[in-house]
Structures are given as structure tokens and as C-alpha cells.
Design a protein around this motif. Structure first.
Motif, PDB file in Angstrom:
ATOM      1  N   VAL A  39     -17.622  -4.672  15.923  1.00  0.00           N
ATOM      2  CA  VAL A  39     -17.898  -5.565  14.804  1.00  0.00           C
ATOM      3  C   VAL A  39     -19.394  -5.470  14.550  1.00  0.00           C
TER       4      VAL A  39
ATOM      5  N   ILE B  24      -7.750   1.541   5.176  1.00  0.00           N
ATOM      6  CA  ILE B  24      -8.713   0.481   5.491  1.00  0.00           C
ATOM      7  C   ILE B  24      -9.529   0.947   6.695  1.00  0.00           C
TER       8      ILE B  24
ATOM      9  N   GLU C  80      -9.172  -0.440  -0.904  1.00  0.00           N
ATOM     10  CA  GLU C  80      -7.723  -0.609  -1.056  1.00  0.00           C
ATOM     11  C   GLU C  80      -7.138   0.516  -1.886  1.00  0.00           C
TER      12      GLU C  80
ATOM     13  N   GLU D 112     -19.167  -8.223   9.569  1.00  0.00           N
ATOM     14  CA  GLU D 112     -19.313  -9.644   9.291  1.00  0.00           C
ATOM     15  C   GLU D 112     -20.582  -9.839   8.503  1.00  0.00           C
TER      16      GLU D 112
ATOM     17  N   PRO E 249     -10.767  -8.235  18.632  1.00  0.00           N
ATOM     18  CA  PRO E 249     -12.158  -8.704  18.632  1.00  0.00           C
ATOM     19  C   PRO E 249     -12.333 -10.095  18.018  1.00  0.00           C
ATOM     20  N   GLU E 250     -12.697 -11.039  18.857  1.00  0.00           N
ATOM     21  CA  GLU E 250     -13.015 -12.396  18.444  1.00  0.00           C
ATOM     22  C   GLU E 250     -11.865 -13.116  17.761  1.00  0.00           C
TER      23      GLU E 250
ATOM     24  N   LYS F 256     -19.226   3.571  19.914  1.00  0.00           N
ATOM     25  CA  LYS F 256     -18.087   4.383  19.462  1.00  0.00           C
ATOM     26  C   LYS F 256     -17.738   5.462  20.495  1.00  0.00           C
TER      27      LYS F 256
ATOM     28  N   GLU G  71     -15.272  -1.223  12.824  1.00  0.00           N
ATOM     29  CA  GLU G  71     -13.941  -1.657  12.370  1.00  0.00           C
ATOM     30  C   GLU G  71     -14.041  -2.897  11.482  1.00  0.00           C
ATOM     31  N   TYR G  72     -15.023  -3.725  11.786  1.00  0.00           N
ATOM     32  CA  TYR G  72     -15.227  -4.955  11.022  1.00  0.00           C
ATOM     33  C   TYR G  72     -16.712  -5.090  10.701  1.00  0.00           C
TER      34      TYR G  72
ATOM     35  N   PHE H  87       0.832  -1.200   0.000  1.00  0.00           N
ATOM     36  CA  PHE H  87       0.000   0.000   0.000  1.00  0.00           C
ATOM     37  C   PHE H  87       0.871   1.255   0.000  1.00  0.00           C
TER      38      PHE H  87
ATOM     39  N   PRO I 255     -13.891  -1.111  20.039  1.00  0.00           N
ATOM     40  CA  PRO I 255     -13.931  -1.568  18.658  1.00  0.00           C
ATOM     41  C   PRO I 255     -15.293  -2.218  18.410  1.00  0.00           C
TER      42      PRO I 255
ATOM     43  N   ARG J   5     -12.940  -3.591   7.752  1.00  0.00           N
ATOM     44  CA  ARG J   5     -12.605  -4.872   7.120  1.00  0.00           C
ATOM     45  C   ARG J   5     -13.883  -5.696   6.987  1.00  0.00           C
TER      46      ARG J   5
ATOM     47  N   ARG K  40      -5.920  -1.290  19.504  1.00  0.00           N
ATOM     48  CA  ARG K  40      -6.950  -2.281  19.196  1.00  0.00           C
ATOM     49  C   ARG K  40      -6.450  -3.707  19.387  1.00  0.00           C
TER      50      ARG K  40
END
Lengths: 92, 379
Positions: free
Chosen positions: B158, B231, B226, B187, A35-36, B151, B184-185, A5, B156, B234, A18
Motif C-alpha cells: 500500500v 485493476i 476500469e 491511499e 492489507p489493513e 516487491k 496494489e493500493y 467487467f 503486497p 486500487r 493476497r
């Protein structure tokens, strides 16, 4: 894989808030918790990341490790790990 | 008969790395794709605070590092803060897996003070209409407020969204919502057909074309992100295994790293294992956790490879997928020790193909919402 990048390493790398670096008795190794998820670290990765506290420049980290483990010329190895860590979001 | 494992020939067990504490099956939502047992209404006697603390202490000693507080809705337990505080003290990384119902500013602050590390917040869709319909509640705005609360407390986040044919066309909007809420994520969990989702499979099952279109949207977002060089979120696209040729590595192998404890204290190698026939599941109130994890019939039934049948037994990929999912093998073939029929080497693979192909002709079957009445009717 080597996704580039075009990021450059910070002068004084710091572990992202984090991620939590922790020694696990049952596994007898250091891990990064997030996280997880969990990254199981090899001993050299752990020694490098333990020193990423935002106060040490990369050359200082390298010098400390070379002294602590009586080795020389590990600069490239340390930089590669830090770059990998940065790509994976461990290094802020 | 679950597996052929001789109870005396125990495979050496590594540490459980994940403890899933299903604190309660009670839930204010009524989601049609819930993976909780359909007969949850028959499960009484939730563990007490002291019993949960004992379970967490024992599991930590065995090596568990990640702890998920789940349910049902874990916020329905008034002692959640106390459990989080104890888990934090024990050295766990603590995850709260929630619908957000029951999280207000005061409770968020107490959970922060207790040391909670992370919150996974579920959404049903990017639109109020579909979110509220699928969960049979009015929770869409509440979830937006909870996301802001998460937040504001610097957790963090998900975001989790279960995907199916009703919301797959909205996948880009769901991603945009996650980015806007600073997750941040994200799923994107294509429905896994267990529990209530198994009952509703014909209504939830997408077509292959719908799935490919959604996956293309996900890829497009990833490429854009990207290219932007930053990022922010994710995105995980959890594989919809009915459409695959190889099974998922379910639980990373039975009794390998995952330990689930149900609201009543039943210890399980998978949170769907309650209904598998032939398993002698044990309760944490009666047996030490180390004995359950290392020596019990249930945790050894499919541990290692001795239980495998052909084609798994001699397959070169058995170390990679561990034969797939035992619950899926049972639901579709009637034999929990069979090769996961998602695998195209399975003699039963055609049944999975048929489940997908026949769903569009079976949409008239009414949706069953997860609630106590429907559950009791199935006891």
C-alpha cells in the motif's frame, strides 16, 4: 451494483494469495484478511472459499457442498459468490 | 468532562479487531502533517520487547486480528523482527506502516522470514523536491529503492501519500508513480488536522477548487483503469472532512473495534486521544488489557450513544457516523462530547467553514517541522 467487467470464472478457482482465510475464535466465524482490512464471511461463503484451492472445478465444489450439507440446487448461489469474489479480487 | 458515561453503566464491548502498536515516537522524518502528539518529546520509557509481546498476546486473546506496527518509525526498533515473528505466531495479519527509512535488503529478508504480511510505504510527493522538503529529509530515492525491495520480497504494497495544497496538483503523477512501482493500493489521504497538521493547518489547507480538481483526476484514472479491464492499483481517496457536510465514522465508533497502544504503553481508543481532557487513560504495564478495553473510563467515555448531545442524540444518522471524531470536536469546539463540527447540523459548523475560508489569508504563518526541539518547546 453489478459492475460487469466481462470476466469469466476460472475453471478451478483459487483463493488469491493476497488474501488469508482464517477462523476467528472471538468472532466465531471465518474471515478474509488482507492489507489493513478484514472481510467477515457468512458460513456458506466460508465453506465455498475453503474449497477454492485450485484443484477443484466449480461443479465439484457444488457437489461437495450439496453432499456435506444435504442440500440440492445451490449451483447458482455458489457461482454468484465466486463471481462476487472475483470482482473483489479474492479469487485468482 | 469527557462524556457523561457513568463508569458503572458499561456498554457491552465487542472484540477489538485492530491493534495499532505505536512502537516509538522517534522518527528520522520531520513531516509537517504528522498526526503524532505535538508533545511527543515528553513521552519516555518505550515498552520493552517482552512488554510488547505481552500486549500482543492479550489483544489477540481479546479478538484482535489485524496488527499495525507504526510510530514514529517502527524500523527504529531493533526488535521489530522479533515482534513480527511473535505476532505471526499468534495468528495476526501483520502490517508494517513505515517511511522506509531503515529498510535494507538484509532487514527485508529477516522480516519476510519472520512472517510479515504487508508493508505500507509513505511518500510525500511524486517529486524529489517536495518529498524532501515536506519531510525535511533526503529520502525520495531511498523510498523508490524500498518500494522495489518490497516487491522483490513479494509483499503486497500500500502506498500512502498525505495530500494537501502543495501536492494536490500532482495527484495524477502520484497515481502514475504508484502504478509504476506496482503498488496494489494507493491511499491518497487528505490531511486530517491533528497533531502537527493542526499546527500547520493554514499552510496545508487546500481550496475547494484545488480539491475538486484532484478528485476529478482520481475519477479519471479510475475510469481509465476500469476501461482497460485490469485493476492494477486500487486508489482510495480519503475524504477531506473539513469540506464535507457530514462527519467521518471515526474509529468506526469509540471503543468499537480499534485499540491503540502508544510507545509508553498508554492504551487509547484513538491514537490522538492522549490530549483529550477528562479521559482516564490507563497503561498496559499496570492494568490487564481486557479490563482496559471492557471496563475502563476512557474506553467507555464515548462508547455507545448515552454520551451524545443534541443534535446527535436524536439524529437518524447517529448509527452511521457515531457523532464523528471526538478529537476534532475538542480541537474546534473545546468540548470532546460535542457533535463533530464538520457536520452541518452542528451549532459550531461555521467554525469549520471559517478555518477553510481564512487559511489562504494566513499563509504567512511559518511551517513547523516535527522535531524534538519544536516538541520540547511545547511541553
Amino acid at each position: 451494483m453489478g459492475l460487469d467487467f466481462g470476466m469469466t470464472l476460472p475453471e478451478k478457482p483459487v483463493l488469491s494469495r493476497r488474501f488469508r482465510l482464517q477462523f476467528e475464535e472471538a468472532q466465531q466465524r471465518w474471515v478474509l484478511l488482507y492489507p489493513e482490512g478484514m472481510v467477515q464471511l457468512n458460513p456458506s461463503a466460508a465453506e465455498i472459499l475453503k474449497r477454492c484451492d485450485g484443484t477443484r472445478p466449480v461443479p465439484v465444489i457444488v457437489a461437495e457442498l450439496e453432499t456435506a450439507f444435504s442440500v440440492q440446487g445451490i449451483g447458482a448461489e455458489v457461482t454468484a459468490l465466486l463471481e462476487e469474489g472475483q470482482r473483489r479480487g479474492w479469487i485468482g | 468532562m469527557a462524556g457523561s458515561a457513568d463508569p458503572h453503566a458499561v456498554v457491552p464491548a465487542g472484540p477489538p479487531l485492530w491493534l495499532l502498536a505505536e512502537l516509538t515516537y522517534r522518527c528520522p522524518l520531520h513531516c509537517v502533517f504528522c498526526y503524532n502528539p505535538v508533545r511527543y518529546a515528553g513521552v519516555q520509557n518505550e515498552l520493552s520487547t517482552a512488554q510488547w509481546i505481552d500486549v500482543m498476546t492479550q489483544a489477540r486473546r481479546l479478538g484482535a486480528a489485524q496488527l499495525g506496527f507504526s510510530g514514529g518509525e517502527p524500523l527504529l526498533r531493533d526488535d521489530l523482527e522479533e515482534l513480527v515473528q511473535e505476532a505471526h505466531r499468534l495468528g495476526y495479519y501483520t502490517n508494517l506502516i513505515t517511511s522506509g527509512v531503515g529498510l535494507n535488503a538484509a532487514r527485508a529478508q529477516r522480516l519476510k522470514d519472520a512472517g510479515l504480511d504487508h508493508i505500507q510505504l509513505s511518500f510525500q510527493d511524486s517529486t524529489r523536491e517536495l518529498n524532501d522538503f515536506l519531510s525535511h529529509t533526503k529520502t525520495f530515492e531511498l523510498k523508490q529503492r524500498v518500494a522495489q525491495l518490497i516487491k522483490a520480497h513479494d509483499w503486497p504494497m500500500v502506498m500512502n501519500c498525505v495530500l494537501h495544497r502543495h501536492n494536490l496538483p500532482h495527484v495524477r503523477k502520484i497515481i502514475d508513480m504508484a502504478v509504476a512501482l506496482d503498488a496494489e493500493y494507493l491511499e491518497l489521504a487528505n490531511t486530517q488536522y491533528y497533531g502537527w497538521a493542526w499546527l500547520n493547518r493554514d499552510q496545508l489547507m487546500p481550496t475547494h477548487a484545488e480539491l475538486l480538481a484532484a478528485e476529478a483526476e482520481v475519477q479519471r484514472f479510475r475510469a481509465e483503469q476500469e476501461a482497460s479491464g485490469a485493476i492494477r492499483c486500487r486508489v482510495l481517496f480519503v475524504v477531506p472532512d473539513y469540506f464535507e457536510q457530514r462527519p467521518k465514522a471515526c474509529m468506526n465508533g469509540w471503543g468499537s473495534v480499534f485499540l491503540s497502544v502508544a510507545p509508553d504503553g498508554l492504551a487509547m481508543p484513538c491514537h490522538n486521544a492522549r490530549d483529550l481532557p477528562g479521559l482516564q487513560l490507563q497503561n498496559v504495564t499496570q492494568t490487564p488489557l481486557a479490563d482496559i478495553w471492557q471496563r475502563s473510563q476512557a474506553f467507555n467515555a464515548f462508547r455507545g450513544e448515552d454520551w451524545m448531545q443534541p443534535p446527535c442524540r436524536s439524529c437518524s444518522e447517529r448509527h452511521k457516523d457515531f457523532g464523528g471524531c471526538r478529537c476534532q470536536a475538542f480541537l474546534i469546539t473545546g468540548d470532546a462530547a460535542a457533535t463533530d463540527p464538520v457536520c452541518n447540523k452542528s451549532p459550531h459548523h461555521e467554525q469549520v467553514v471559517q478555518l477553510v475560508q481564512q487559511a489562504p489569508q494566513r499563509r504567512q504563518i511559518p511551517l513547523v517541522f516535527r522535531n524534538d526541539t519544536e516538541s520540547r518547546a511545547r511541553l
